[in-house]
Write a protein that holds these residues in place. Sequence first.
Motif, mmCIF file in Angstrom:
data_model
loop_
_atom_site.group_PDB
_atom_site.id
_atom_site.type_symbol
_atom_site.label_atom_id
_atom_site.label_comp_id
_atom_site.label_asym_id
_atom_site.label_seq_id
_atom_site.Cartn_x
_atom_site.Cartn_y
_atom_site.Cartn_z
ATOM 1 N N ALA A 1 0.888 -1.172 0.000
ATOM 2 C CA ALA A 1 0.000 0.000 0.000
ATOM 3 C C ALA A 1 0.922 1.217 0.000
ATOM 4 N N GLN A 2 1.543 1.471 -1.150
ATOM 5 C CA GLN A 2 2.623 2.460 -1.151
ATOM 6 C C GLN A 2 2.137 3.899 -1.019
ATOM 7 N N ALA A 3 0.829 4.122 -1.133
ATOM 8 C CA ALA A 3 0.318 5.464 -0.865
ATOM 9 C C ALA A 3 0.321 5.780 0.622
ATOM 10 N N ILE A 4 0.390 4.734 1.458
ATOM 11 C CA ILE A 4 0.271 4.912 2.907
ATOM 12 C C ILE A 4 1.599 4.711 3.622
ATOM 13 N N HIS A 5 2.393 3.734 3.196
ATOM 14 C CA HIS A 5 3.667 3.408 3.827
ATOM 15 C C HIS A 5 4.738 3.189 2.750
ATOM 16 N N PRO A 6 6.009 3.257 3.111
ATOM 17 C CA PRO A 6 7.060 3.050 2.113
ATOM 18 C C PRO A 6 6.882 1.725 1.373
ATOM 19 N N GLU A 7 7.019 1.797 0.065
ATOM 20 C CA GLU A 7 6.718 0.663 -0.808
ATOM 21 C C GLU A 7 7.498 -0.601 -0.452
ATOM 22 N N ASN A 8 6.801 -1.723 -0.588
ATOM 23 C CA ASN A 8 7.417 -3.049 -0.428
ATOM 24 C C ASN A 8 7.988 -3.303 0.961
ATOM 25 N N THR A 9 7.540 -2.517 1.937
ATOM 26 C CA THR A 9 7.991 -2.753 3.313
ATOM 27 C C THR A 9 6.958 -3.614 4.045
ATOM 28 N N VAL A 10 7.361 -4.133 5.187
ATOM 29 C CA VAL A 10 6.444 -4.941 5.988
ATOM 30 C C VAL A 10 5.198 -4.143 6.366
ATOM 31 N N THR A 11 5.370 -2.873 6.723
ATOM 32 C CA THR A 11 4.208 -2.070 7.114
ATOM 33 C C THR A 11 3.275 -1.833 5.928
ATOM 34 N N ALA A 12 3.834 -1.580 4.747
ATOM 35 C CA ALA A 12 3.007 -1.393 3.554
ATOM 36 C C ALA A 12 2.253 -2.674 3.209
ATOM 37 N N ASP B 1 9.875 -13.945 3.766
ATOM 38 C CA ASP B 1 9.271 -13.114 4.815
ATOM 39 C C ASP B 1 7.825 -12.770 4.466
ATOM 40 N N VAL B 2 7.595 -12.399 3.205
ATOM 41 C CA VAL B 2 6.246 -12.017 2.783
ATOM 42 C C VAL B 2 5.311 -13.217 2.835
ATOM 43 N N CYS B 3 5.784 -14.359 2.386
ATOM 44 C CA CYS B 3 4.970 -15.571 2.453
ATOM 45 C C CYS B 3 4.598 -15.887 3.903
ATOM 46 N N ASP B 4 5.513 -15.650 4.811
ATOM 47 C CA ASP B 4 5.243 -15.918 6.226
ATOM 48 C C ASP B 4 4.260 -14.911 6.830
ATOM 49 N N LEU B 5 4.176 -13.709 6.223
ATOM 50 C CA LEU B 5 3.280 -12.662 6.711
ATOM 51 C C LEU B 5 1.837 -12.890 6.319
ATOM 52 N N ARG B 6 1.605 -13.609 5.252
ATOM 53 C CA ARG B 6 0.293 -13.657 4.624
ATOM 54 C C ARG B 6 -0.832 -14.012 5.580
ATOM 55 N N ASP C 1 10.290 2.997 7.616
ATOM 56 C CA ASP C 1 9.613 2.656 8.869
ATOM 57 C C ASP C 1 10.497 1.817 9.776
ATOM 58 N N GLY C 2 11.810 1.892 9.582
ATOM 59 C CA GLY C 2 12.733 1.156 10.433
ATOM 60 C C GLY C 2 12.854 -0.318 10.111
ATOM 61 N N HIS C 3 12.278 -0.758 9.000
ATOM 62 C CA HIS C 3 12.304 -2.169 8.635
ATOM 63 C C HIS C 3 13.393 -2.461 7.602
ATOM 64 N N PRO C 4 13.985 -3.657 7.677
ATOM 65 C CA PRO C 4 14.906 -4.070 6.620
ATOM 66 C C PRO C 4 14.125 -4.469 5.367
ATOM 67 N N ILE C 5 14.820 -4.625 4.271
ATOM 68 C CA ILE C 5 14.210 -5.124 3.041
ATOM 69 C C ILE C 5 13.733 -6.556 3.294
ATOM 70 N N PRO C 6 12.452 -6.851 3.072
ATOM 71 C CA PRO C 6 11.986 -8.217 3.322
ATOM 72 C C PRO C 6 12.407 -9.167 2.207
ATOM 73 N N ILE D 1 19.266 -14.907 -3.136
ATOM 74 C CA ILE D 1 18.061 -14.904 -2.316
ATOM 75 C C ILE D 1 17.051 -13.906 -2.891
ATOM 76 N N PRO D 2 15.800 -14.319 -3.132
ATOM 77 C CA PRO D 2 14.785 -13.375 -3.621
ATOM 78 C C PRO D 2 14.382 -12.372 -2.536
ATOM 79 N N VAL D 3 14.586 -11.089 -2.833
ATOM 80 C CA VAL D 3 14.204 -10.029 -1.903
ATOM 81 C C VAL D 3 13.219 -9.094 -2.579
ATOM 82 N N VAL D 4 12.478 -8.365 -1.752
ATOM 83 C CA VAL D 4 11.402 -7.509 -2.242
ATOM 84 C C VAL D 4 11.964 -6.116 -2.498
ATOM 85 N N MET D 5 12.177 -5.830 -3.777
ATOM 86 C CA MET D 5 12.813 -4.570 -4.167
ATOM 87 C C MET D 5 12.417 -4.250 -5.603
#
Length: 232
Positions: free
Chosen positions: A9-20, A85-90, A76-81, A42-46
């Motif tokens: 939700a990049q209009a609300i939080h920094p793109e591709n972050t855990v908070t977004a 990580d994203v699969c685990d968040l779902r 938002d203080g988060h590392p690049i996921p 390693i596949p990272v979200v970028m």
Amino acid sequence: MFIVGHRGAQAIHPENTVTALKEGMRCADFVEIDIRLTKDGIPVVMHDATLDRTTDGSGLVSEKTLREIQQFDAGDGHPIPTLQDVCDLRLPSCGIVTEIKESGSEEAVCSILCEYDPDSLWIVSFYPESIRAVKRLLPRVKTGLICSTDCDDPFAPVLYTGADAILPRTNTFTQEMVTEAHRQGLSVITWTLNTPEAYQKVASSGADGWVTDDPCGLRAWVNSPKQNSIRI
């Protein structure tokens, strides 16, 4: 129709972050992420090839190991996921649209996504050969080819790949495209919709997927009493 949260939700939080991504998962049917490989594969979200625009680091993603990459703040203080990580968040109600940004990363991406329900996944790309590779590796996962420019026959490359959907940019999207896509058995997922005018255009077209930077804003529009009289 289904809603896709663009880069979370990049209009609300920094793109591709855990908070977004968490914000997107509150309201979207799918969250979209961009994938690149680190130096150690390693596949990272970028989204970008470099770290400069979206983190406090610099240089190419492909020239840094995961350990090096995760030292940087992506917002938002988060590392690049990572993709994992994203699969685990779902959440159970939210799937993932994974965009392959680099040819040659298909096996690394599919080796992670193969563990998940294919009905909750889309894999998309601008690269036809990437989609063809994904169809070989994960034949049950839905795929889509992204189109950002006008061309004489936008469907030829989509049919060549065996993809399930065409993803046109809003400025190339037409009612005729939706009609023809559906005639050929393809879904239409259009991007990126961020205004009521864009919402209304797509609502009246019969497009299947709507990509937006603010999925909760779009969800509120769809659910508003004014829209309840429109078949969406």
